[in-house]
Design a protein around this motif. Structure first.
Motif, PDB file in Angstrom:
ATOM      1  N   ASP A 104       0.808  -1.181  -0.297  1.00 56.47           N
ATOM      2  CA  ASP A 104       0.130  -0.059   0.008  1.00 56.47           C
ATOM      3  C   ASP A 104       0.989   1.373  -0.113  1.00 56.47           C
ATOM      4  O   ASP A 104       1.772   1.341   0.931  1.00 56.47           O
ATOM      5  N   ASN A 105       0.711   1.977  -1.049  1.00 58.68           N
ATOM      6  CA  ASN A 105       1.320   3.163  -1.127  1.00 58.68           C
ATOM      7  C   ASN A 105       0.875   4.369  -0.244  1.00 58.68           C
ATOM      8  O   ASN A 105      -0.413   4.599  -0.308  1.00 58.68           O
ATOM      9  N   VAL A 106       1.767   4.997   0.351  1.00 56.63           N
ATOM     10  CA  VAL A 106       1.606   6.202   1.465  1.00 56.63           C
ATOM     11  C   VAL A 106       2.225   7.364   0.695  1.00 56.63           C
ATOM     12  O   VAL A 106       3.407   7.541   1.279  1.00 56.63           O
ATOM     13  N   PRO A 107       1.630   8.056  -0.137  1.00 52.56           N
ATOM     14  CA  PRO A 107       2.284   8.914  -1.033  1.00 52.56           C
ATOM     15  C   PRO A 107       2.627  10.069  -0.234  1.00 52.56           C
ATOM     16  O   PRO A 107       3.904  10.586  -0.186  1.00 52.56           O
ATOM     17  N   GLN A 108       2.131  10.543   0.718  1.00 51.69           N
ATOM     18  CA  GLN A 108       2.340  11.836   1.653  1.00 51.69           C
ATOM     19  C   GLN A 108       3.426  11.747   2.498  1.00 51.69           C
ATOM     20  O   GLN A 108       4.242  12.279   3.101  1.00 51.69           O
ATOM     21  N   ARG A 109       3.835  10.211   3.036  1.00 50.87           N
ATOM     22  CA  ARG A 109       4.733   9.981   3.778  1.00 50.87           C
ATOM     23  C   ARG A 109       6.272   9.401   2.943  1.00 50.87           C
ATOM     24  O   ARG A 109       7.017   8.570   3.536  1.00 50.87           O
ATOM     25  N   PHE A 110       6.045   9.221   1.525  1.00 47.66           N
ATOM     26  CA  PHE A 110       6.991   8.714   0.844  1.00 47.66           C
ATOM     27  C   PHE A 110       7.188   7.310   1.250  1.00 47.66           C
ATOM     28  O   PHE A 110       8.374   6.774   1.458  1.00 47.66           O
ATOM     29  N   GLU A 111       6.359   6.380   1.537  1.00 46.15           N
ATOM     30  CA  GLU A 111       6.422   5.117   2.105  1.00 46.15           C
ATOM     31  C   GLU A 111       5.586   4.077   1.451  1.00 46.15           C
ATOM     32  O   GLU A 111       4.262   4.404   1.079  1.00 46.15           O
ATOM     33  N   MET A 112       6.024   3.087   1.552  1.00 49.95           N
ATOM     34  CA  MET A 112       5.038   1.760   1.220  1.00 49.95           C
ATOM     35  C   MET A 112       5.017   0.985   2.124  1.00 49.95           C
ATOM     36  O   MET A 112       5.861   0.386   3.150  1.00 49.95           O
ATOM     37  N   ILE A 113       3.715   0.439   2.608  1.00 45.92           N
ATOM     38  CA  ILE A 113       3.201  -0.372   3.813  1.00 45.92           C
ATOM     39  C   ILE A 113       3.109  -1.723   3.050  1.00 45.92           C
ATOM     40  O   ILE A 113       2.334  -2.050   1.992  1.00 45.92           O
ATOM     41  N   PHE A 114       3.857  -2.722   3.367  1.00 49.70           N
ATOM     42  CA  PHE A 114       4.039  -4.050   2.722  1.00 49.70           C
ATOM     43  C   PHE A 114       4.308  -5.188   3.608  1.00 49.70           C
ATOM     44  O   PHE A 114       4.636  -5.069   4.737  1.00 49.70           O
ATOM     45  N   ALA A 115       4.115  -6.336   2.890  1.00 52.94           N
ATOM     46  CA  ALA A 115       4.591  -7.600   3.596  1.00 52.94           C
ATOM     47  C   ALA A 115       4.839  -8.514   2.309  1.00 52.94           C
ATOM     48  O   ALA A 115       4.112  -8.452   1.336  1.00 52.94           O
ATOM     49  N   SER A 116       6.121  -9.219   2.398  1.00 52.47           N
ATOM     50  CA  SER A 116       6.432  -9.973   1.296  1.00 52.47           C
ATOM     51  C   SER A 116       7.275 -11.203   1.940  1.00 52.47           C
ATOM     52  O   SER A 116       7.454 -11.210   2.856  1.00 52.47           O
ATOM     53  N   ALA A 117       7.198 -12.146   0.923  1.00 52.07           N
ATOM     54  CA  ALA A 117       8.236 -13.400   1.356  1.00 52.07           C
ATOM     55  C   ALA A 117       8.659 -13.883   0.186  1.00 52.07           C
ATOM     56  O   ALA A 117       8.227 -13.881  -0.679  1.00 52.07           O
ATOM     57  N   ILE A 118      10.034 -14.708   0.364  1.00 53.07           N
ATOM     58  CA  ILE A 118      10.513 -15.365  -0.584  1.00 53.07           C
ATOM     59  C   ILE A 118      10.914 -16.880  -0.293  1.00 53.07           C
ATOM     60  O   ILE A 118      11.634 -16.942   1.223  1.00 53.07           O
ATOM     61  N   ALA A 119      10.843 -17.626  -0.799  1.00 54.97           N
ATOM     62  CA  ALA A 119      10.856 -19.176  -0.570  1.00 54.97           C
ATOM     63  C   ALA A 119      12.158 -19.580  -1.518  1.00 54.97           C
ATOM     64  O   ALA A 119      11.989 -19.343  -2.764  1.00 54.97           O
ATOM     65  N   GLN A 120      12.919 -20.606  -1.052  1.00 56.07           N
ATOM     66  CA  GLN A 120      13.952 -21.265  -1.976  1.00 56.07           C
ATOM     67  C   GLN A 120      13.864 -22.684  -1.719  1.00 56.07           C
ATOM     68  O   GLN A 120      13.413 -23.052  -0.530  1.00 56.07           O
TER      69      GLN A 120
END
Length: 163
Positions: free
Chosen positions: A80-96
């Motif tokens: 989720d982009n928060v443009p006024q704070r120049f921030e992205m609220i995120f959750a991600s994962a990577i599996a190998q």
């Protein structure tokens, strides 16, 4: 996998697996015959520490996996982009892990059921589900047995998830 540079964003292994389980899709990355990475968007379903996928009986992804079973899968649960704070609220994962073709018929059917439960649980055991299952001979079922998993999110916490 290397340790995260931003350890303040690191998710627990349990939360990283949650991201993989809940994300609607991700990108499966394999290696082409010329050594270049090849990423393709995929739907997946997680059970335990195994990700399940289905694919056509031919194509670049399958050729790559038959040559080298090592792969990675990246999923984003939210961004989720928060443009006024120049921030992205995120959750991600990577599996190998190593991706294997599922050849035993009972496991193939179980893998497809796991995928169907994730995406269409309310329609299991309907006429459309049975029609889908009749199409199984046209598919290759894949399983990634996860060796390592990492996740990250803002402040190391998943939005809307306690614990």
């Amino acid at each position: 996998m290397r340790e995260l540079c931003r350890v303040d964003r690191k998710l627990s292994e349990e939360d990283a697996l949650y991201v993989l389980a809940q994300a609607s899709h991700g990108t499966l990355c394999t290696i082409n015959e010329d050594g270049w990475p090849y990423g393709v968007p995929m739907a997946s379903a997680l059970k335990g520490r195994t990700l399940y996928f289905h694919t056509a009986k031919r194509g670049q992804k399958l050729e790559n996996l038959r040559r080298c079973e090592k792969a990675s899968y990246t999923a984003v649960l939210y961004a989720d982009n928060v443009p006024q704070r120049f921030e992205m609220i995120f959750a991600s994962a990577i599996a190998q892990g190593r991706v294997r073709e599922i050849t035993e018929e009972a496991e193939r059917l179980e893998a497809m059921r796991i995928i169907c439960e994730k995406y269409s649980a309310e329609y299991l055991d309907t006429e459309n589900y049975h029609r889908t299952m009749k199409g199984m001979p046209a598919l290759v079922m894949l399983a990634m047995d996860i060796d390592e998993v990492r996740g990250k999110a803002n402040k190391g916490k998943l939005k809307g998830r306690e614990g």
